[in-house]
Design a protein around this motif. Sequence first.
Motif, PDB file in Angstrom:
ATOM      1  N   ASN A  60       0.690  -1.368  -0.020  1.00  0.00           N
ATOM      2  CA  ASN A  60      -0.146  -0.053   0.088  1.00  0.00           C
ATOM      3  C   ASN A  60       0.893   1.403   0.129  1.00  0.00           C
ATOM      4  N   ARG A  94       4.031   1.878  -5.244  1.00  0.00           N
ATOM      5  CA  ARG A  94       3.056   1.797  -6.301  1.00  0.00           C
ATOM      6  C   ARG A  94       3.407   2.945  -7.500  1.00  0.00           C
ATOM      7  N   ASP A 154      -6.971   1.125  -1.426  1.00  0.00           N
ATOM      8  CA  ASP A 154      -6.653  -0.266  -0.522  1.00  0.00           C
ATOM      9  C   ASP A 154      -6.905  -1.488  -1.215  1.00  0.00           C
ATOM     10  N   CYS A 158      -4.541  -4.178  -0.558  1.00  0.00           N
ATOM     11  CA  CYS A 158      -3.614  -5.303   0.283  1.00  0.00           C
ATOM     12  C   CYS A 158      -4.690  -5.671   1.536  1.00  0.00           C
TER      13      CYS A 158
END
Length: 155
Positions: A25, A30, A153, A155
């Motif tokens: 996250n 990312r 979110d 994960c």
Amino acid sequence: MDQEKKQGRYQRLSEQIETLLTKSNDPIARMATVSAVLKHKMNHFFWCGFYRLDGDKLVVGPYQGALACQVLQGGGVCWEAVKLNKTIVVPNVHEFPGHIACDWRSNSEIVVPVRNKNGEIVAVLDVDSEQFAAFDPVDAHGLERISEMIFTDVC
């Protein structure tokens, strides 16, 4: 590439990126993953990366491509996207008032705001191409969808 094929490519990229982003996250991790996937899967992307909003500066984040400007202050396409709070598509960067040329080979650009969970702009996804008029509404929609995944979110 025709519009239908491009839409299909963005759909597949979105699915691939969503799967990859389940590992963390962390927004920087990312951003790095998104930059790498987009740069290597989209042939016309010369430079692809993020600038993070830091007060009155945009500071370079994870990216793929030629050397980037480290800090952007007050001008250029990236700041225009922040100020207008929307995606900006520039068919010819040489005609854009205040364009910041980090690399002379860039001829067109798209910049997409990246928002946190509260809807606040915290970064921009910046993509450059050596081709003129390389980006269109299909790119805008596809990249907006992908940029939304940075703070989702999973994960």
